[in-house]
Scaffold this active site. Structure first.
Site: not given
Ligand SMILES: *[C@@H]1O[C@H](CO)[C@@H](O)[C@H](O)[C@H]1NC(C)=O
Length: 806
Positions: A579, A776
Site C-alpha cells: 500500500d 500481520e
C-alpha cells in the site's frame, strides 16, 4: 479387481456425485468471523453461532463475545487441530471472565445431504481460586426456504433436559439439532435473592424469533435485546437500594418465549465452574443417532490421526536446531489449523464501480468498456458464492485475492482437493472481461466489517496475480506421484508411444487422501476446466495494466512488455498490495517493477499449465512473452548507476527516470526466481538483502531499507515492517533456485537461506509464545508482532518454512 474396474463406467450416475469428494466439505466452521460459527457451504441456509458473557456483574453482558474482536481482549483463541473434512479442536482463553473454553467439532459423514456433526463446548476456570461464572448462548437460524421448530416442551420458566429442534431446508433436507448438557454441570443456584428465582434457576432458557430472511447474521442483536427486555421486567421489584439487586445469573435470561414460525432459536445456559454441553446435528438421511460417546471417541481418534498426518506432512527436519522442539511443533500445528479453520463460506452481493478512474489511470488504448459501463457510481452486483481462506478472523474475515495464492500453497500441502475446491470458487469469480475484484466482500455480514470507503471494487484495478501458484503446486504434486498424463490421455500422439501413468508407491494412499492426485483423468478435467478462465484473466492483465515504452523514448528489446498498476492514488498503490511503499508521483507514464515481475511469473506459470494439459501452441506463445518480459525487466528497470532494479517514472521534461527505493520492491526479479543464477545482478541484490543497514534484521527481511529517509514513517505499513509472505518468497527463491543451482552466488545463497529461515521461524514462534497470537507483520527494529491478530493467513506460511515446502 480388474473386472471391478471395468464395471465402473457402467455406473457413472452413482459415482459422479461423490467423485471429487466435495460432499465432505459441506459443513465447516465457515463463519470464521465468529469465535465458533458453523454453517454449510450453501447459500441462505442454516447458520449457527456461539455467544457467551460473564455473569460476575451486570456490565459484562455489554462485552458479550460473538464475532472475533481484538477489542474483546481475549488472551488467545486458536484451533490446535483443524481438518476441513473431519473436524477440529479450538481453545479460547478469556481471562476477563476467568474461563477457558474448548470447542470441539466432529464431522460425521453419511446420507445424501452433507452429513451430520457433533460439537462439544467445554469450559473451565483459568484461575480455580476465583469464581468462574458465565452464560453461554448457542443459536441456530435458517436464512432461506424451509423451517425449524422447537420440539422441547415449552415452559415459561425454562427447559429441563435437552433442547430439540427439528427442521428442513432445500439443501440440507430434514435434520434434527439437539443441545444436551454434560453430566457434571452445576448451574447457578446460589447468589443474591436465589430463593425468589428457584423456579427458573438451573434450567436452560430459550427464545424463538421471527426475523426477516437474510438477517440471521444479526442474531446477537435480537438475542441481547430479548435478554435486556426480559431483565427490565424481572429487576423492576428490586429497584429500591435497600432490597439490593439479584445475582445477574437470575436476571440476564432469555424470555422463554417461542413464536410459531420462528426462524432463529437461542438456547442459553448458566454455569458456575467447569461445564460442558454437546450440540448434535443429525442429517435425517444419514439415519444415525449421535451420542456423547460418538463425540468423545471421534474426537480422540481425530486428534491421533491428525497428529500422525501432521508429523508426516510437515515434519521439522532433524537438522533444525532448537531447544523448543515440542513447542515449535504445536505452534506449527496451530498455525496450519488456524489457516484451515479460518476458511469461510461467503455468499452475497458486492459493490462495484465500473466508471471509476484516477486522471492518470486514463490512457488511450485500454478503453474498451461499453458506454453503459462507464457511468460512474457504485452498484450492487449479482450475488456470488466463495469458499476462501481469510487473512485474519478478527480483522479481515473475507477473501483477499493476492493473499489467496499463498493460502492455497499451504492448504494444498495439507489437503490438495480442498485447495482445488477453493481455487475453483475463485476462478468462478473471473468475469467475462477477465477481471476479479481484489477484495471479496460478499453479503451484508462481510460488508459490516469494512469501512465504507473500502467497500467499492473497480474493474480496472488489479492485485498481484498469485492464484496460479496454487495451480503449479498442484501440477508439481501430480508430477511427484506420476510421470504425468500419457499422450493418449492428452489426446495427443507424438509418436513416442504412450507412457503408463504409474502411481508411485512411496506415499500410502491414506496419506495422499486426494481423489485428484489418485485420478489423472479427474485432474486433467479439472485443469482444463480452469484453463480458459485463467487465460481470460491473464489476457485481462496484459491488456489493462500495460505501460508505455515508446512515448518516452525508452529503449527496450520488446516494444510491448511494460506494466503499470492502475488505481494508485498519490501516496498509495493499494493494487500492488504494498500500500504505502514509496513509489514516486503518479504519472500515466510510470512503470512498475513488481507488476512486470508478477507478469513474468504469471506468464511462466501459465506456460507450465498449458504444457501440462497439452495446449502446446499456447505454451509456445507464453514462452515468447516470458522472454520478452525478462528482457524488458533488464532493459527498463535495471539501474546501472544504483546497481538495483527500480520503478520507472517520467519527470517534468517528459524524461524517463528510475525511482529507486531500497526494499521489497527492489528484490522482485529475485523473489520470483526470474534472474538466472549466474546473473551479475544477483550479487548486488544479495548484498542489499543481507545488509543490516538495509533489509536484514534478526527477525526477517524488512520491507524498506533501515537507511531510507521514510523508514518507519507515516502509516509505516510497508515502510519497514517485516511481512511473512515476502520472506517466504525470498526463502523459496533461495532454496529452490539460487542455493540449489550452481553459480557464483550459490554458497552465499545457501548461507543467507539458513540464517534467514532461522530468524523468521524463531521470531514468529517467540512472539506467539509471548503474546498468544500470530501477527500481520513484525516490527522492523524489535521483531514484535504488529497490527492485526490473530493473522493466520499468510503468516502461517511459517509451517512451510519450517518443513521446507516451497
Ligand atoms: C465437485 O463436484 C461438485 C458437484 O458436482 C461441483 O459442484 C464442484 O464444483 C466440484 N469441485 C471441483 C473442484 O471441481
Amino acid at each position: 479387481m480388474r473386472s471391478l474396474l471395468l464395471l465402473l463406467p457402467l455406473v457413472p450416475a452413482v459415482l459422479s456425485e461423490a467423485v471429487n469428494g466435495s460432499e465432505s466439505l459441506v459443513w465447516g466452521a465457515y463463519r470464521p468471523n465468529l469465535y465458533f460459527g458453523l454453517r454449510p457451504r450453501v447459500p441462505q441456509s442454516l447458520m449457527t453461532g456461539l455467544m457467551w458473557f460473564g455473569t460476575q456483574n451486570y456490565q459484562s453482558i455489554s462485552k458479550t463475545r460473538h464475532t472475533c474482536e481484538q477489542g474483546d481482549g481475549l488472551d488467545s483463541y486458536t484451533w490446535t487441530n483443524y481438518d476441513a473434512r473431519e473436524g477440529g479442536i479450538q481453545i479460547i482463553k478469556d481471562s476477563l471472565n476467568n474461563v477457558k473454553l474448548t470447542t470441539e467439532l466432529l464431522k460425521v459423514p453419511g446420507g445424501d445431504h452433507g452429513g451430520s456433526w457433533a460439537a462439544r463446548i467445554k469450559g473451565e476456570p483459568i484461575n480455580p481460586d476465583i469464581p468462574s461464572r458465565i452464560s453461554t448462548i448457542f443459536y441456530a437460524g435458517l436464512d432461506g426456504l424451509g423451517g425449524i421448530d422447537m420440539e422441547s416442551e415449552e415452559n415459561e420458566n425454562g427447559v429441563d433436559g435437552p433442547v430439540v429442534l427439528t427442521g428442513s431446508s432445500v439443501d440440507l433436507d430434514e435434520f434434527t439439532l439437539r443441545i444436551v448438557d454434560g453430566p457434571d454441570n452445576s448451574g447457578v443456584l446460589n447468589g443474591a435473592h436465589a430463593q425468589a428465582f428457584a423456579d427458573r434457576s438451573g434450567k436452560t432458557h430459550v427464545a424463538g424469533f421471527r426475523i426477516p430472511p437474510g438477517t440471521i447474521w444479526q442474531a446477537k442483536d435480537h438475542i441481547l435485546q430479548n435478554i435486556i427486555q426480559h431483565a427490565q421486567g424481572v429487576i423492576a421489584p428490586y429497584r429500591d437500594p435497600s432490597v439490593g439487586q439479584p445475582d445477574p445469573s437470575f436476571v440476564l435470561q432469555l424470555s422463554d418465549e417461542v413464536y410459531s414460525g420462528s426462524s432463529l432459536y437461542a438456547i442459553q445456559k448458566f454455569f458456575d465452574g467447569p461445564f460442558q454441553f454437546d450440540v448434535f446435528f443429525e442429517s435425517a438421511s444419514a439415519k444415525q443417532k449421535l451420542t456423547s460417546t460418538t463425540l468423545e471417541e471421534g474426537i480422540k481418534a481425530f486428534k491421533t490421526s491428525y497428529d500422525t498426518r501432521f508429523d508426516k506432512l510437515f515434519p521439522i527436519p532433524p537438522s533444525y536446531q532448537t531447544s523448543k522442539l515440542d513447542s515449535l511443533k504445536e505452534f506449527s500445528k496451530a498455525i496450519t489449523s488456524n489457516l484451515i479453520g479460518g476458511i469461510g463460506y461467503f455468499y452475497g452481493t458486492s459493490i462495484v464501480d465500473k466508471g471509476f478512474a484516477y486522471e492518470w489511470d486514463q490512457d488511450d488504448d485500454t478503453d474498451e468498456q461499453d458506454e453503459d459501463d462507464k457511468k460512474k457510481g457504485a452498484r450492487l452486483t449479482e450475488p456470488k458464492a466463495l469458499l476462501t481462506a481469510t487473512p485474519s478472523r478478527s480483522f479481515f474475515p473475507r477473501g483477499f485475492y493476492w493473499d489467496e495464492g499463498f493460502h492455497l500453497l499451504h492448504v494444498g500441502e495439507w489437503d490438495n482437493d480442498l485447495s482445488l475446491e477453493i481455487l475453483k470458487d475463485w476462478i468462478n469469480l473471473i468475469d467475462d472481461n477477465g477481471w476479479v475484484a481484489r477484495e471479496q466482500i460478499l453479503g451484508e455480514e462481510a460488508r459490516s466489517k469494512v469501512p465504507a470507503e473500502f467497500q467499492t471494487q473497480v474493474p480496472t484495478f488489479a492485485n498481484p496475480p498469485t492464484l496460479t501458484m496454487a495451480v503449479t503446486a498442484f501440477i508439481d504434486r501430480l508430477k511427484a506421484l506420476s510421470p504425468g498424463p500419457s499422450e493418449q490421455e492428452l489426446g495427443l500422439d507424438f509418436g513416442m508411444g504412450s507412457s503408463q501413468v504409474v502411481m508411485s508407491d512411496q506415499k500410502p494412499q491414506s496419506e495422499i487422501r486426494s481423489r485428484y492426485l489418485s485420478d489423472p483423468e479427474l485432474s486433467l478435467g479439472y485443469l482444463r476446466s480452469i484453463y480458459q478462465p485463467l487465460k481470460r484473466h491473464y489476457d485481462w492483465f496484459r491488456r489493462t495494466q500495460r505501460g508505455q515504452i515508446k512515448q518516452y523514448g525508452r529503449k527496450a528489446r520488446s516494444r510491448t512488455e511494460a506494466y503499470r498498476w492502475r488505481g494508485r492514488s498519490k501516496d498509495h498503490v493499494l493494487t500492488s498490495g504494498m500500500d504505502d511503499y514509496p513509489r514516486g508521483p503518479p504519472h500515466a507514464g510510470e512503470l512498475h517493477l513488481d507488476l512486470i515481475s508478477w507478469m513474468a511469473f504469471f506468464t511462466r506459470t501459465m506456460r507450465d499449465i498449458a504444457q501440462f494439459i497439452g495446449e502446446t501452441d499456447d505454451a509456445a506463445a507464453f514462452i515468447e512473452v516470458e522472454k520478452a518480459i525478462l528482457d524488458n525487466i533488464e532493459d527498463l528497470h535495471w539501474s546501472e548507476e544504483n546497481q538495483m532494479y527500480c520503478d520507472v517514472n517520467v519527470d517534468d521534461e517528459d524524461e524517463s527516470y528510475h525511482v529507486c527505493d531500497k526494499g521489497y520492491l527492489s528484490l522482485f526479479p529475485f523473489l520470483l526466481s526470474l534472474l538466472p543464477s549466474d546473473s551479475p545482478h544477483l550479487g548486488p541484490i544479495l548484498d542489499m538483502l543481507r545488509d543490516p543497514e538495509h533489509l536484514w534484521s534478526p527477525y526477517g527481511l524488512r520491507s524498506l531499507s533501515a537507511s531510507h529517509p521514510q523508514f518507519g514513517q507515516g502509516e509505516n505499513y510497508w515502510k519497514g515492517p517485516i511481512w511473512m509472505q515476502m520472506n517466504y518468497l525470498a526463502l523459496s527463491a533461495l532454496h529452490k533456485t539460487y542455493a540449489a543451482q550452481e553459480g557464483p552466488y550459490q554458497k552465499r545463497a545457501q548461507e543467507v537461506y539458513a540464517e534467514l529461515r532461522k530468524n523468521v521461524i524463531d521470531n514468529v514462534h517467540k512472539e506467539y509464545e509471548r503474546t498468544g497470537y500470530v501477527w500481520e507483520q513484525y516490527d522492523a527494529k524489535t521483531g514484535e508482532g504488529r497490527r492485526s491478530h490473530p493473522f493466520t493467513g499468510w503468516t502461517s506460511l511459517v509451517t512451510l518454512i519450517i518443513s521446507e515446502k516451497y
